[in-house]
Design an enzyme around this catalytic site. Sequence first.
Site, PDB file in Angstrom:
ATOM      1  N   ASN A  43       0.874  -1.181   0.000  1.00 35.53           N
ATOM      2  CA  ASN A  43       0.000   0.000   0.000  1.00 35.53           C
ATOM      3  C   ASN A  43       0.909   1.228   0.000  1.00 35.53           C
ATOM      4  O   ASN A  43       2.094   1.116   0.337  1.00 35.53           O
ATOM      5  CB  ASN A  43      -0.972  -0.034   1.197  1.00 35.53           C
ATOM      6  CG  ASN A  43      -0.276   0.169   2.530  1.00 35.53           C
ATOM      7  OD1 ASN A  43       0.439   1.158   2.739  1.00 35.53           O
ATOM      8  ND2 ASN A  43      -0.466  -0.762   3.451  1.00 35.53           N
TER       9      ASN A  43
ATOM     10  N   ASN B 258      -7.806  -7.805   9.586  1.00 43.36           N
ATOM     11  CA  ASN B 258      -7.799  -8.536   8.321  1.00 43.36           C
ATOM     12  C   ASN B 258      -7.819 -10.061   8.494  1.00 43.36           C
ATOM     13  O   ASN B 258      -7.647 -10.796   7.519  1.00 43.36           O
ATOM     14  CB  ASN B 258      -6.588  -8.127   7.470  1.00 43.36           C
ATOM     15  CG  ASN B 258      -6.546  -6.641   7.196  1.00 43.36           C
ATOM     16  OD1 ASN B 258      -5.566  -5.972   7.500  1.00 43.36           O
ATOM     17  ND2 ASN B 258      -7.617  -6.094   6.655  1.00 43.36           N
TER      18      ASN B 258
ATOM     19  N   ARG C  99       0.567 -11.586   1.998  1.00 43.73           N
ATOM     20  CA  ARG C  99      -0.176 -11.824   3.242  1.00 43.73           C
ATOM     21  C   ARG C  99      -0.932 -13.159   3.233  1.00 43.73           C
ATOM     22  O   ARG C  99      -1.537 -13.524   4.250  1.00 43.73           O
ATOM     23  CB  ARG C  99      -1.149 -10.649   3.522  1.00 43.73           C
ATOM     24  CG  ARG C  99      -0.417  -9.351   3.859  1.00 43.73           C
ATOM     25  CD  ARG C  99      -1.334  -8.331   4.529  1.00 43.73           C
ATOM     26  NE  ARG C  99      -1.792  -8.764   5.858  1.00 43.73           N
ATOM     27  CZ  ARG C  99      -2.599  -8.069   6.643  1.00 43.73           C
ATOM     28  NH1 ARG C  99      -3.051  -6.896   6.233  1.00 43.73           N
ATOM     29  NH2 ARG C  99      -2.961  -8.527   7.830  1.00 43.73           N
TER      30      ARG C  99
ATOM     31  N   ARG D 114      -8.796  -4.138  -2.039  1.00 42.80           N
ATOM     32  CA  ARG D 114      -8.418  -5.403  -1.410  1.00 42.80           C
ATOM     33  C   ARG D 114      -9.566  -6.409  -1.313  1.00 42.80           C
ATOM     34  O   ARG D 114      -9.330  -7.576  -1.048  1.00 42.80           O
ATOM     35  CB  ARG D 114      -7.875  -5.130  -0.016  1.00 42.80           C
ATOM     36  CG  ARG D 114      -6.649  -4.250   0.004  1.00 42.80           C
ATOM     37  CD  ARG D 114      -5.458  -4.949  -0.635  1.00 42.80           C
ATOM     38  NE  ARG D 114      -4.260  -4.258  -0.255  1.00 42.80           N
ATOM     39  CZ  ARG D 114      -3.606  -4.458   0.891  1.00 42.80           C
ATOM     40  NH1 ARG D 114      -4.019  -5.348   1.742  1.00 42.80           N
ATOM     41  NH2 ARG D 114      -2.529  -3.757   1.158  1.00 42.80           N
TER      42      ARG D 114
ATOM     43  N   HIS E 233      -8.523   0.169   2.440  1.00 40.48           N
ATOM     44  CA  HIS E 233      -9.522  -0.620   3.186  1.00 40.48           C
ATOM     45  C   HIS E 233     -10.561   0.367   3.696  1.00 40.48           C
ATOM     46  O   HIS E 233     -10.203   1.471   4.134  1.00 40.48           O
ATOM     47  CB  HIS E 233      -8.891  -1.284   4.428  1.00 40.48           C
ATOM     48  CG  HIS E 233      -8.073  -2.512   4.170  1.00 40.48           C
ATOM     49  ND1 HIS E 233      -6.857  -2.720   4.788  1.00 40.48           N
ATOM     50  CD2 HIS E 233      -8.308  -3.601   3.410  1.00 40.48           C
ATOM     51  CE1 HIS E 233      -6.375  -3.901   4.401  1.00 40.48           C
ATOM     52  NE2 HIS E 233      -7.231  -4.451   3.568  1.00 40.48           N
TER      53      HIS E 233
ATOM     54  N   ASP F 248     -11.929   0.581   6.464  1.00 42.70           N
ATOM     55  CA  ASP F 248     -11.709   1.034   7.850  1.00 42.70           C
ATOM     56  C   ASP F 248     -10.633   2.118   7.961  1.00 42.70           C
ATOM     57  O   ASP F 248     -10.397   2.646   9.050  1.00 42.70           O
ATOM     58  CB  ASP F 248     -11.426  -0.143   8.800  1.00 42.70           C
ATOM     59  CG  ASP F 248     -10.057  -0.785   8.607  1.00 42.70           C
ATOM     60  OD1 ASP F 248      -9.310  -0.396   7.682  1.00 42.70           O
ATOM     61  OD2 ASP F 248      -9.730  -1.692   9.401  1.00 42.70           O
TER      62      ASP F 248
ATOM     63  N   ALA G  90       3.171   1.166   8.055  1.00 43.81           N
ATOM     64  CA  ALA G  90       2.705  -0.027   7.334  1.00 43.81           C
ATOM     65  C   ALA G  90       1.308   0.202   6.772  1.00 43.81           C
ATOM     66  O   ALA G  90       0.704  -0.700   6.188  1.00 43.81           O
ATOM     67  CB  ALA G  90       2.700  -1.230   8.260  1.00 43.81           C
TER      68      ALA G  90
ATOM     69  N   CYS H 221      -7.138  -1.162  12.719  1.00 48.99           N
ATOM     70  CA  CYS H 221      -6.534  -2.288  11.978  1.00 48.99           C
ATOM     71  C   CYS H 221      -5.877  -3.295  12.912  1.00 48.99           C
ATOM     72  O   CYS H 221      -5.710  -4.457  12.556  1.00 48.99           O
ATOM     73  CB  CYS H 221      -5.429  -1.811  11.042  1.00 48.99           C
ATOM     74  SG  CYS H 221      -5.864  -0.545   9.883  1.00 48.99           S
TER      75      CYS H 221
HETATM   76  N1  ARG Z   1       0.337  -3.429   5.688  1.00 51.09           N
HETATM   77  C1  ARG Z   1      -1.014  -3.906   5.849  1.00 51.09           C
HETATM   78  C2  ARG Z   1      -1.639  -4.169   4.494  1.00 51.09           C
HETATM   79  O1  ARG Z   1      -1.388  -3.418   3.578  1.00 51.09           O
HETATM   80  C3  ARG Z   1      -1.823  -2.948   6.651  1.00 51.09           C
HETATM   81  C4  ARG Z   1      -3.214  -3.448   6.928  1.00 51.09           C
HETATM   82  C5  ARG Z   1      -4.096  -2.449   7.607  1.00 51.09           C
HETATM   83  N2  ARG Z   1      -5.310  -3.043   7.967  1.00 51.09           N
HETATM   84  C6  ARG Z   1      -6.516  -2.469   7.872  1.00 51.09           C
HETATM   85  N3  ARG Z   1      -7.535  -3.105   8.344  1.00 51.09           N
HETATM   86  N4  ARG Z   1      -6.693  -1.324   7.299  1.00 51.09           N
HETATM   87  O2  ARG Z   1      -2.382  -5.094   4.305  1.00 51.09           O
END
Ligand code: ARG
Length: 273
Positions: A21, A70, A89, A138, A167, A169, A257, A263
Amino acid sequence: MSNDKILMCPPDFFTVDYVINPWMAGQEESLSLERAKQQWETLRDKIGEFADIVTIEPQPELPDMVFTANAGVVYGDKAIASHFMPHERRPEEHYFKKWFRDSGYDLLDLDDKIGFEGAGDCLLDRRGPWLWTGYGFRTEIEAHAEIRRFFDIEVVSIRLTDARFYHIDTCFCPLTDGFLMYHPPAFDYESRMAIESRIPPHKRIVVDTMDAGNFACNAVNIGDRVILNKASDPLKARLMLAGFKVHEVELSEFLKAGGSAKCLTLKLNEPRR
Ligand code: ARG
């Protein structure tokens, strides 16, 4: 009423060593694990004042496993496990699925061809019986029908249009009593209309670019508490006016991140409406 239950994963192996991201770009060298651990513990302790925390064991080589939002999404005694879009992931899926099964959830194992990133993209409204569900980065729109069918609840599809808010959220946060904190530019026109048709003006808390950039929408809401990385004075005042008490917990290392307070958590008790 029993306490809320929240899943977290200690950041033992947290780092930024791939870029999936825009926030992660160029952060590989700048992360302090020491500081991340302190920030995570402060968040856990703060949330622990208002809810019960459950933890899942972190795994080496899975730096983003700290972002338990997630893992999947929970509704009543059912859960849908994530199927990550970035291959980096995907190895997390095995551990999260096992955790859901061992914890007794009736688990939907989504079709492998459909991308879905759990509560990162799927948020229960705090008043109405529907799930605000994101797509565009995503989570794929194909997941929405599966969610509706398995949980037997209305799904409101919201299209995300800004890669920084990949995302739902990160830019949208349903709050107690039907309030909503959100950053309108992160959605397309139809989605903004869908939001505004369901949330009356006095319940909308619009978050500007600066607060959104500080992940203010990525907040943990427990009752009248709102726990977040950082909020401007006007945003704090607006939240207070709506009856919320705001707690700031610095989460700078996790922002590198692309994540923040919400998150790092997954709400486990979502009673069926
Ligand atoms: N580095 C993670 C990703 O890109 C961060 C996830 C953040 N999670 C969230 N629910 N927004 O997947």
